[in-house]
Structures are given as C-alpha cells and as structure tokens.
Design a protein around this motif. Structure first.
Motif, mmCIF file in Angstrom:
data_model
loop_
_atom_site.group_PDB
_atom_site.id
_atom_site.type_symbol
_atom_site.label_atom_id
_atom_site.label_comp_id
_atom_site.label_asym_id
_atom_site.label_seq_id
_atom_site.Cartn_x
_atom_site.Cartn_y
_atom_site.Cartn_z
ATOM 1 N N HIS A 166 7.579 0.178 57.157
ATOM 2 C CA HIS A 166 6.473 -0.606 57.717
ATOM 3 C C HIS A 166 5.813 -1.500 56.675
ATOM 4 C CE1 HIS A 166 7.073 1.506 61.402
ATOM 5 N NE2 HIS A 166 7.014 2.647 60.753
ATOM 6 N N ASP A 167 6.389 -1.532 55.484
ATOM 7 C CA ASP A 167 5.902 -2.425 54.431
ATOM 8 C C ASP A 167 6.464 -3.818 54.712
ATOM 9 O OD1 ASP A 167 5.561 -3.950 52.131
ATOM 10 O OD2 ASP A 167 6.079 -2.323 50.755
ATOM 11 N N LEU A 168 5.588 -4.703 55.167
ATOM 12 C CA LEU A 168 6.019 -6.045 55.562
ATOM 13 C C LEU A 168 6.686 -6.794 54.414
ATOM 14 C CD1 LEU A 168 6.184 -8.051 57.850
ATOM 15 C CD2 LEU A 168 3.887 -8.833 57.276
ATOM 16 N N SER A 169 6.199 -6.607 53.208
ATOM 17 C CA SER A 169 6.785 -7.262 52.044
ATOM 18 C C SER A 169 8.238 -6.798 51.833
ATOM 19 C CB SER A 169 5.943 -6.970 50.807
ATOM 20 O OG SER A 169 6.559 -7.476 49.658
ATOM 21 N N ALA A 170 8.477 -5.492 51.965
ATOM 22 C CA ALA A 170 9.836 -4.952 51.819
ATOM 23 C C ALA A 170 10.745 -5.473 52.922
ATOM 24 C CB ALA A 170 9.804 -3.427 51.828
ATOM 25 N N ARG A 171 10.247 -5.509 54.148
ATOM 26 C CA ARG A 171 11.046 -6.010 55.276
ATOM 27 C C ARG A 171 11.425 -7.481 55.058
ATOM 28 N NH1 ARG A 171 11.429 -2.588 59.370
ATOM 29 N NH2 ARG A 171 11.983 -4.162 60.895
ATOM 30 N N ARG A 172 10.458 -8.249 54.600
ATOM 31 C CA ARG A 172 10.736 -9.673 54.339
ATOM 32 C C ARG A 172 11.768 -9.843 53.236
ATOM 33 N NH1 ARG A 172 4.563 -11.676 54.976
ATOM 34 N NH2 ARG A 172 4.637 -12.017 57.219
ATOM 35 N N GLN A 173 11.666 -9.025 52.197
ATOM 36 C CA GLN A 173 12.642 -9.115 51.116
ATOM 37 C C GLN A 173 14.029 -8.714 51.607
ATOM 38 O OE1 GLN A 173 11.244 -7.808 47.378
ATOM 39 N NE2 GLN A 173 13.118 -8.391 46.331
ATOM 40 N N LEU A 174 14.115 -7.653 52.412
ATOM 41 C CA LEU A 174 15.415 -7.275 52.985
ATOM 42 C C LEU A 174 15.964 -8.401 53.852
ATOM 43 C CD1 LEU A 174 14.799 -3.540 53.951
ATOM 44 C CD2 LEU A 174 16.386 -4.398 52.206
ATOM 45 N N ALA A 175 15.092 -9.073 54.586
ATOM 46 C CA ALA A 175 15.526 -10.162 55.471
ATOM 47 C C ALA A 175 16.134 -11.319 54.689
ATOM 48 C CB ALA A 175 14.362 -10.650 56.321
ATOM 49 N N THR A 176 15.760 -11.483 53.426
ATOM 50 C CA THR A 176 16.339 -12.573 52.630
ATOM 51 C C THR A 176 17.830 -12.362 52.385
ATOM 52 O OG1 THR A 176 15.830 -11.596 50.457
ATOM 53 C CG2 THR A 176 14.144 -13.033 51.460
ATOM 54 N N TYR A 177 18.308 -11.122 52.548
ATOM 55 C CA TYR A 177 19.731 -10.836 52.362
ATOM 56 C C TYR A 177 20.550 -11.117 53.615
ATOM 57 C CZ TYR A 177 18.342 -8.474 48.075
ATOM 58 O OH TYR A 177 17.837 -8.189 46.841
ATOM 59 N N LEU A 178 19.884 -11.247 54.755
ATOM 60 C CA LEU A 178 20.590 -11.491 56.011
ATOM 61 C C LEU A 178 21.075 -12.927 56.095
ATOM 62 C CD1 LEU A 178 18.099 -9.776 58.485
ATOM 63 C CD2 LEU A 178 20.209 -8.809 57.541
ATOM 64 N N PRO A 179 22.140 -13.163 56.864
ATOM 65 C CA PRO A 179 22.499 -14.550 57.143
ATOM 66 C C PRO A 179 21.297 -15.247 57.786
ATOM 67 C CG PRO A 179 24.260 -13.091 57.840
ATOM 68 C CD PRO A 179 23.080 -12.217 57.472
ATOM 69 N N PRO A 180 20.999 -16.468 57.373
ATOM 70 C CA PRO A 180 19.797 -17.156 57.870
ATOM 71 C C PRO A 180 19.685 -17.181 59.391
ATOM 72 C CG PRO A 180 20.807 -18.417 56.114
ATOM 73 C CD PRO A 180 21.736 -17.270 56.418
ATOM 74 N N ARG A 181 20.786 -17.268 60.078
ATOM 75 C CA ARG A 181 20.736 -17.362 61.541
ATOM 76 C C ARG A 181 20.189 -16.103 62.206
ATOM 77 N NH1 ARG A 181 25.322 -15.511 64.242
ATOM 78 N NH2 ARG A 181 25.214 -17.206 65.709
ATOM 79 N N LEU A 182 20.152 -14.966 61.501
ATOM 80 C CA LEU A 182 19.624 -13.738 62.078
ATOM 81 C C LEU A 182 18.115 -13.595 61.918
ATOM 82 C CD1 LEU A 182 22.253 -11.039 61.100
ATOM 83 C CD2 LEU A 182 22.068 -12.380 63.191
ATOM 84 N N SER A 183 17.574 -14.226 60.901
ATOM 85 C CA SER A 183 16.151 -14.054 60.644
ATOM 86 C C SER A 183 15.320 -15.271 61.028
ATOM 87 C CB SER A 183 15.917 -13.714 59.170
ATOM 88 O OG SER A 183 16.429 -14.725 58.339
ATOM 89 N N GLU A 184 15.989 -16.318 61.506
ATOM 90 C CA GLU A 184 15.282 -17.520 61.925
ATOM 91 C C GLU A 184 15.573 -17.799 63.389
ATOM 92 O OE1 GLU A 184 16.832 -20.509 59.361
ATOM 93 O OE2 GLU A 184 15.906 -19.662 57.573
ATOM 94 N N PRO A 185 14.567 -18.253 64.148
ATOM 95 C CA PRO A 185 14.815 -18.618 65.547
ATOM 96 C C PRO A 185 15.803 -19.783 65.630
ATOM 97 C CG PRO A 185 12.458 -18.659 65.026
ATOM 98 C CD PRO A 185 13.192 -18.441 63.744
ATOM 99 N N THR A 186 16.609 -19.793 66.678
ATOM 100 C CA THR A 186 17.568 -20.874 66.854
ATOM 101 C C THR A 186 16.929 -22.110 67.476
ATOM 102 O OG1 THR A 186 18.234 -19.890 68.945
ATOM 103 C CG2 THR A 186 19.572 -19.379 67.000
ATOM 104 N N HIS A 187 15.833 -21.929 68.193
ATOM 105 C CA HIS A 187 15.059 -23.068 68.698
ATOM 106 C C HIS A 187 13.595 -22.666 68.731
ATOM 107 C CE1 HIS A 187 14.685 -21.244 72.714
ATOM 108 N NE2 HIS A 187 15.957 -20.921 72.602
#
Length: 197
Positions: A166-187
């Motif tokens: 539930h640490d938002l900072s940790a979640r955001r850092q983990l999200a940086t490892y994902l392919p961009p299309r998974l963590s960003e809206p498509t539209h």
C-alpha cells in the motif's frame, strides 16, 4: 546404455518481433513464454538478452502488483502493513501472466494444473530462482522488498518476499518496470491496465 530423449518446443520468429514483445508485451506470447525458465541455445544476442532482462524484471513487478489483490498474509501496526508472500506464489503469479487471458484455459483444453506444474515440478523451483535471482536482489537493494533468508536453492518453501503493497511510492516505482502500455491509459477516458495507486 540408453539415451534419454527430451521433447522440446521451438519456434522461428524475427528478432524485431521478439524484441517488440519482450519490451511491449503487445501479444505476451513470446514474452510470456520467456517469463518462465527457458534454455538459451547458443551464445545469445546482447540486445535480446538485455530485452529479456527487462522482460523478467517487468514480470516480477507485475506479479507483486497483482499479488497485492489476493494476498492477505499481512503483518504490521498502525499505518504500516507489510505483505508476506511465499516465493513460490510470486513465481506462480509470474507463470500465470500469459495464461490469465488464454482462451484455452477457459475452454478447458489446457491443463488446469499447468501453472502449478511449471513452478512445483521437480527441479523447477531452482530454475525459477536462478532466473529471477538478479531482479529480486535488485528490488531488495532498492528497498522495495525484503527476504527472510536470501535466495539459496535450499528450503525454498520457507522463503518469502516482504514488502509494503500500500506504499504508493513503492507501487509507482514497480510500475516503472512495466511496459508503458500497461501503466498508461490508451486514450483519455481509459484506465491503466494495472492498478498502480
């Protein structure tokens, strides 16, 4: 002396298509297969090896973000809550990434125990540990997760990952490892595929 025969699956694909799937997870076909322990034949191409490193790092990050939704083994007091997850659960979640949307699983034409077998068959845990050792240690060094006893191949069943889901900072850092299309809206009206916040 009889020789032991082994059956293998193989495919032929262009280097560009392989790199694209490893980095973007557009189809998650090749990338998903390469989330699991595989055998590299030959010396390997440096660019493909680099992309594969990114692919497994992304799979580890995705599994942690997904496990938060199902893991209820928590310790903590007050505002801090650490999630404790067996390493085998992390590996099973990674193995399931490419099967979660696979129509064969829903139609019952694929072995329903496939993910369990991929992780728990004899010798498999050691292969998973060897494959994911570096990205796990990298996240540990960054302070995103911790281990109970390191990453030896011994007593794997008792090994756990501990982190604060539930640490938002940790979640955001983990999200940086994902392919961009998974963590960003498509539209503009879409939501991200993965719940980061």
């Amino acid at each position: 002396s009889s020789k032991r025969q082994r059956q293998i699956k193989y495919g032929v694909v262009s280097k560009d298509d392989l790199i694209d799937d490893l980095l973007e997870w557009r189809y998650l076909y090749l990338a998903g297969r390469m989330h699991k322990p595989t055998l590299v034949i030959g010396s390997g191409d440096d660019r493909i090896l680099e992309c594969q490193t990114n692919n497994i790092r992304a799979a580890l990050a995705a599994s942690l973000l997904l496990l938060d939704d199902v893991n209820d083994s928590k310790i903590g007091n007050g505002n801090s809550s650490h999630s404790i997850t067996p390493l085998t659960d992390v590996f099973a979640t990674i193995a399931n990434l490419s099967y979660a949307g696979d129509l064969r699983m829903f139609l019952g034409v694929e072995d329903p125990n496939k993910v369990r077998k991929l992780v728990h068959s004899p010798g498999q845990i050691e292969r998973w540990i060897n494959m994911y050792r570096e990205p796990i240690l990298e996240l540990d060094k960054l302070g995103l997760l911790q281990f109970n006893n390191g990453l030896s191949n011994e007593e794997t069943a008792s090994q756990v990952i501990q982190w604060e889901p539930h640490d938002l900072s940790a979640r955001r850092q983990l999200a940086t490892y994902l392919p961009p299309r998974l963590s960003e809206p498509t539209h503009k009206n879409a939501k991200p595929c993965m719940n980061i916040a």
